[in-house]
Design a protein around this motif. Structure first.
Motif, PDB file in Angstrom:
ATOM      1  N   ILE A 198      22.889  25.025  19.456  1.00 13.87           N
ATOM      2  CA  ILE A 198      21.671  24.218  19.348  1.00 13.87           C
ATOM      3  C   ILE A 198      20.620  25.007  18.571  1.00 13.87           C
ATOM      4  CG2 ILE A 198      19.817  23.086  20.623  1.00 13.87           C
ATOM      5  CD1 ILE A 198      21.824  22.679  22.906  1.00 13.87           C
ATOM      6  N   THR A 199      20.079  24.391  17.520  1.00 15.96           N
ATOM      7  CA  THR A 199      19.122  25.084  16.660  1.00 15.96           C
ATOM      8  C   THR A 199      17.727  24.474  16.667  1.00 15.96           C
ATOM      9  OG1 THR A 199      19.843  23.733  14.768  1.00 15.96           O
ATOM     10  CG2 THR A 199      20.944  25.877  15.104  1.00 15.96           C
ATOM     11  N   LYS A 200      17.621  23.173  16.926  1.00 15.53           N
ATOM     12  CA  LYS A 200      16.313  22.508  16.889  1.00 15.53           C
ATOM     13  C   LYS A 200      16.187  21.473  17.997  1.00 15.53           C
ATOM     14  CE  LYS A 200      15.945  22.785  11.808  1.00 15.53           C
ATOM     15  NZ  LYS A 200      15.867  21.990  10.560  1.00 15.53           N
ATOM     16  N   LEU A 201      14.951  21.238  18.419  1.00 15.68           N
ATOM     17  CA  LEU A 201      14.623  20.163  19.356  1.00 15.68           C
ATOM     18  C   LEU A 201      13.535  19.320  18.714  1.00 15.68           C
ATOM     19  CD1 LEU A 201      14.697  18.788  22.182  1.00 15.68           C
ATOM     20  CD2 LEU A 201      12.943  20.417  22.882  1.00 15.68           C
ATOM     21  N   ARG A 228      11.982  20.838  15.643  1.00 10.57           N
ATOM     22  CA  ARG A 228      11.350  22.155  15.739  1.00 10.57           C
ATOM     23  C   ARG A 228      12.382  23.205  16.098  1.00 10.57           C
ATOM     24  NH1 ARG A 228       5.460  22.078  18.453  1.00 10.57           N
ATOM     25  NH2 ARG A 228       5.867  24.284  18.060  1.00 10.57           N
ATOM     26  N   LEU A 229      12.330  24.330  15.406  1.00 12.84           N
ATOM     27  CA  LEU A 229      13.285  25.398  15.649  1.00 12.84           C
ATOM     28  C   LEU A 229      13.208  25.883  17.089  1.00 12.84           C
ATOM     29  CD1 LEU A 229      12.955  27.553  12.388  1.00 12.84           C
ATOM     30  CD2 LEU A 229      14.965  26.231  13.114  1.00 12.84           C
ATOM     31  N   ILE A 230      14.343  26.144  17.678  1.00 11.59           N
ATOM     32  CA  ILE A 230      14.406  26.734  19.013  1.00 11.59           C
ATOM     33  C   ILE A 230      14.533  28.242  18.856  1.00 11.59           C
ATOM     34  CG2 ILE A 230      15.729  26.887  21.150  1.00 11.59           C
ATOM     35  CD1 ILE A 230      14.264  24.261  20.798  1.00 11.59           C
ATOM     36  N   ALA A 231      13.456  28.936  19.196  1.00 12.87           N
ATOM     37  CA  ALA A 231      13.443  30.385  19.008  1.00 12.87           C
ATOM     38  C   ALA A 231      14.074  31.136  20.170  1.00 12.87           C
ATOM     39  CB  ALA A 231      12.007  30.869  18.805  1.00 12.87           C
ATOM     40  N   SER A 232      14.062  30.520  21.355  1.00 14.32           N
ATOM     41  CA  SER A 232      14.580  31.202  22.539  1.00 14.32           C
ATOM     42  C   SER A 232      14.956  30.178  23.600  1.00 14.32           C
ATOM     43  CB  SER A 232      13.528  32.164  23.109  1.00 14.32           C
ATOM     44  OG  SER A 232      12.398  31.438  23.571  1.00 14.32           O
ATOM     45  N   SER A 233      15.664  30.630  24.633  1.00 17.82           N
ATOM     46  CA  SER A 233      16.027  29.731  25.729  1.00 17.82           C
ATOM     47  C   SER A 233      14.785  29.263  26.469  1.00 17.82           C
ATOM     48  CB  SER A 233      16.979  30.455  26.697  1.00 17.82           C
ATOM     49  OG  SER A 233      16.392  31.641  27.193  1.00 17.82           O
ATOM     50  N   SER A 234      13.777  30.128  26.592  1.00 14.99           N
ATOM     51  CA  SER A 234      12.541  29.734  27.293  1.00 14.99           C
ATOM     52  C   SER A 234      11.828  28.614  26.552  1.00 14.99           C
ATOM     53  CB  SER A 234      11.612  30.946  27.454  1.00 14.99           C
ATOM     54  OG  SER A 234      11.237  31.472  26.192  1.00 14.99           O
ATOM     55  N   ASP A 235      11.923  28.620  25.231  1.00 15.15           N
ATOM     56  CA  ASP A 235      11.297  27.569  24.428  1.00 15.15           C
ATOM     57  C   ASP A 235      11.920  26.210  24.736  1.00 15.15           C
ATOM     58  OD1 ASP A 235       9.622  26.452  22.563  1.00 15.15           O
ATOM     59  OD2 ASP A 235      10.887  26.936  20.854  1.00 15.15           O
ATOM     60  N   LEU A 236      13.257  26.157  24.775  1.00 14.22           N
ATOM     61  CA  LEU A 236      13.945  24.902  25.086  1.00 14.22           C
ATOM     62  C   LEU A 236      13.620  24.437  26.499  1.00 14.22           C
ATOM     63  CD1 LEU A 236      16.106  22.743  24.260  1.00 14.22           C
ATOM     64  CD2 LEU A 236      17.774  24.208  25.396  1.00 14.22           C
ATOM     65  N   GLN A 237      13.685  25.351  27.484  1.00 13.18           N
ATOM     66  CA  GLN A 237      13.452  24.979  28.881  1.00 13.18           C
ATOM     67  C   GLN A 237      12.054  24.421  29.092  1.00 13.18           C
ATOM     68  OE1 GLN A 237      14.506  28.865  30.457  1.00 13.18           O
ATOM     69  NE2 GLN A 237      16.360  28.032  31.398  1.00 13.18           N
ATOM     70  N   GLU A 238      11.059  25.062  28.468  1.00 16.66           N
ATOM     71  CA  GLU A 238       9.682  24.605  28.660  1.00 16.66           C
ATOM     72  C   GLU A 238       9.469  23.224  28.051  1.00 16.66           C
ATOM     73  OE1 GLU A 238       5.451  24.112  27.413  1.00 16.66           O
ATOM     74  OE2 GLU A 238       6.888  25.019  26.036  1.00 16.66           O
ATOM     75  N   ARG A 239      10.032  22.995  26.881  1.00 16.68           N
ATOM     76  CA  ARG A 239       9.833  21.704  26.223  1.00 16.68           C
ATOM     77  C   ARG A 239      10.568  20.584  26.959  1.00 16.68           C
ATOM     78  NH1 ARG A 239       7.155  21.799  21.708  1.00 16.68           N
ATOM     79  NH2 ARG A 239       6.674  23.809  20.783  1.00 16.68           N
ATOM     80  N   ILE A 240      11.752  20.863  27.464  1.00 19.64           N
ATOM     81  CA  ILE A 240      12.489  19.850  28.217  1.00 19.64           C
ATOM     82  C   ILE A 240      11.802  19.572  29.553  1.00 19.64           C
ATOM     83  CG2 ILE A 240      14.658  19.352  29.419  1.00 19.64           C
ATOM     84  CD1 ILE A 240      14.815  18.966  26.419  1.00 19.64           C
ATOM     85  N   TYR A 241      11.235  20.598  30.172  1.00 16.23           N
ATOM     86  CA  TYR A 241      10.578  20.429  31.479  1.00 16.23           C
ATOM     87  C   TYR A 241       9.347  19.532  31.371  1.00 16.23           C
ATOM     88  CZ  TYR A 241       9.978  21.938  36.340  1.00 16.23           C
ATOM     89  OH  TYR A 241       9.925  21.989  37.714  1.00 16.23           O
ATOM     90  N   ARG A 242       8.772  19.432  30.172  1.00 17.30           N
ATOM     91  CA  ARG A 242       7.617  18.550  29.995  1.00 17.30           C
ATOM     92  C   ARG A 242       8.014  17.079  30.014  1.00 17.30           C
ATOM     93  NH1 ARG A 242       4.706  20.418  24.581  1.00 17.30           N
ATOM     94  NH2 ARG A 242       4.986  22.670  24.709  1.00 17.30           N
ATOM     95  N   LEU A 243       9.303  16.809  29.853  1.00 16.71           N
ATOM     96  CA  LEU A 243       9.787  15.434  29.769  1.00 16.71           C
ATOM     97  C   LEU A 243      10.306  14.947  31.106  1.00 16.71           C
ATOM     98  CD1 LEU A 243      11.688  15.852  26.382  1.00 16.71           C
ATOM     99  CD2 LEU A 243       9.356  15.012  26.728  1.00 16.71           C
ATOM    100  N   ARG A 244      10.627  13.666  31.175  1.00 11.13           N
ATOM    101  CA  ARG A 244      11.086  13.062  32.421  1.00 11.13           C
ATOM    102  C   ARG A 244      12.440  12.395  32.210  1.00 11.13           C
ATOM    103  NH1 ARG A 244       5.284  11.196  32.616  1.00 11.13           N
ATOM    104  NH2 ARG A 244       4.242  12.668  34.021  1.00 11.13           N
TER     105      ARG A 244
END
Length: 526
Positions: free
Chosen positions: A365-368, A371-387
């Motif tokens: 996985i490269t983008k969400l 937007r580029l995914i720079a780290s696992s924390s980046d993906l987790q935080e952005r997904i956690y904002r969603l429902r």
């Protein structure tokens, strides 16, 4: 003249009725808004001049003046504990102890008197909602908030989220100053920020620094969650046939060198315009005091969690349904691949969103959403904002080719929030009793009331381990219509009704299904 007077009187009365009706409508509409929408409405009606720093050296005086009145001092009281509770000789919050300053239990085999600790919080709405850290209020049986005018009022817990170390509490006040939301996605490394709070027992204190990094993960929340899972297993690590310990922590902190110390926990991190960009959560230190690195939860995550507590009574977490590994040169070498950036999919959960979208083990996985995914924390935080039900576009590599896929998030059905057992004093205020229930509530909607044939009710949305509802097996989803003989339609109604508890007993009436009724008499002490 009489006709003219009558006409004027009729017009005046009609105008008053219209204004009153509009105000009532406006109030009801405001209750349906998110906190951010409510703030936007407030500032649309009450514009403020743009804050501009002076030329030359940065000027934070206006920003500090805007923020400081909305930062509160929180004092929490904890019950006495004994070694039989399985705390292993210390507080369950040992990992946060160095930052938060919660007293260590030096003699675990003896009952301890109630202990106190302090932290900070930030008001986000004029009707008394306050954001702070979960570790500031977890296990507390009494929460007191001191406002900037020195007045002290009790607060009740609206919701806690251990996964992000955030909590929402409320005081029964109106017309309070609050901090304006910023946008943490626009935070840039090197920009000036202020940290505000009550460190080291001092009064309101402002410090300045810069953003030194974003998307940081310290591991402190993950370690705390693991320690709680460890305690819930009775102190034993999982055996081969047991379910493994699950890491549900979400850490994507804003890192700053603004001075943060014990007591700053839960206070705001704001930009030079006085806008909230994060909630100060922890520090990295070998000594327990400031050593150059502080970490704050991004405000865009704070907004979502606070709104979830109001709308649903709990955090609604959407899942992709994968386990992954963050790539690096070392990881790429081990996996025998050429890519050194992105997230390598290790496993795809059966029946999960990713599986249904066609993702496979070995995809990168490269983008969400572009937007580029720079780290696992980046993906987790952005997904956690969603429902659950929200859609995201994932870009991934397979066999060297980049592809896009739309994934519909699924709901996290795991238990996301558990609290340890807590004792308390025999006599309590209604707010203290409310917190001891260990439960979350949202109003039952009209459809639910019609289905059950009731005219009032709140739905139990959370039941925390160790609370009264957990002990007496009150289930999530139960609709409670009356408490102590009083009809309840909101969390505030629940708190108000608890004040009428007689002889230390809470009388609860619930309706599990149409035509049936349950009555519980729950002793405040058990």
């Amino acid at each position: 003249m009489k006709k003219l007077g009558l006409t004027l009187l009729t017009a005046l009365v009609g105008g008053l009725i219209a204004v009153g009706g509009y105000k009532l409508f406006e109030s009801k509409q405001e209750q349906k808004m998110s906190f951010e929408e409510r703030q936007q409405l407030h500032y649309a009606n009450n514009p403020v001049p743009e804050v501009v720093s002076s030329t030359g050296n940065p000027d934070f005086t206006q920003a500090a003046a805007m923020v400081a009145p909305a930062v509160v001092h929180i004092t929490t009281t904890y019950p006495g504990r004994s070694g039989s509770r399985g705390y292993g000789g210390g507080s369950p919050m040992d990992l946060f102890e160095e930052f938060f300053g919660m007293p260590r239990q030096q003699q675990p085999q003896r009952s301890q008197p109630p202990a106190q600790a302090t932290g900070s919080g930030v008001i986000i709405s004029e009707d008394g909602y306050i954001v702070t850290n979960n570790h500031v209020v977890v296990d507390a049986n009494k929460i007191e908030v001191q406002l900037t005018n020195k007045r002290v009022v009790e607060a009740k817990i609206i919701g806690r989220d251990p996964n992000t170390d955030l909590a929402l509490i409320k005081i029964n006040e109106k017309g309070l100053p609050f901090v304006r939301f910023g946008n943490s996605d626009e935070v840039r490394i090197g920009e000036w920020v202020l940290a505000v709070g009550y460190p080291l027992g001092l009064e309101s204190t402002v410090t300045a620094g810069i953003v030194s990094a974003t998307g940081r993960s310290t591991g402190i929340i993950a370690r705390e969650l693991q320690q709680r899972q460890y305690q819930q297993r009775g102190g034993g690590y999982p055996q081969s046939d047991e379910e493994p310990m699950v890491n549900t922590a979400v850490e994507s902190f804003i890192q700053t060198d603004a001075v943060i110390n014990k007591g700053n926990s839960g206070g705001p991190l704001v930009n030079a315009s006085g806008e909230l960009i994060g909630i100060n959560s922890n520090i990295m230190t070998p000594t327990g005091t400031y050593a150059g690195y502080g970490f704050a939860v991004p405000v865009n995550l704070v907004k979502k969690i606070a709104d979830d507590f109001i709308k649903f009574g709990r955090v609604k977490r959407g899942l992709i349904g994968i386990t992954f590994r963050e790539l690096s040169p070392a990881a790429a070498k081990e996996l025998e691949i050429n890519d050194v950036n992105g997230l390598y999919v290790i496993d795809v959960v059966d029946g999960g969103a990713a599986k249904e979208a066609g993702l496979k083990e070995g995809d990168i996985i490269t983008k969400l959403d572009g937007r580029l995914i720079a780290s696992s924390s980046d993906l987790q935080e952005r997904i956690y904002r969603l429902r659950p039900g929200d859609k995201v576009k994932l870009t991934y590599k397979r066999e060297g080719k980049e592809r896009d896929v739309t994934v519909t998030l699924k709901e996290d059905t795991s238990s996301a929030e558990k609290a340890d057992e807590a004792d308390s004093e025999a006599k309590r205020s209604a707010t203290e009793i409310y917190n001891k229930l260990g439960a979350g509530f949202v109003p039952a909607d009209n459809a639910k009331k019609k289905e059950l044939g009731i005219s009032s009710g709140v739905v139990v949305t959370q039941v925390h381990q160790g609370g009264l509802f957990d002990y007496f097996n009150v289930q999530r989803g139960l609709v409670i219509t009356h408490i102590n003989g009083q009809a309840v339609n909101s969390a505030d109604d629940v708190e108000s009704a608890l004040a009428n508890s007689e002889r230390g007993i809470i009388h609860v009436v619930g309706v599990p299904q149409r035509g049936s009724r349950v009555e519980l008499r729950i002793p405040i002490e058990y």
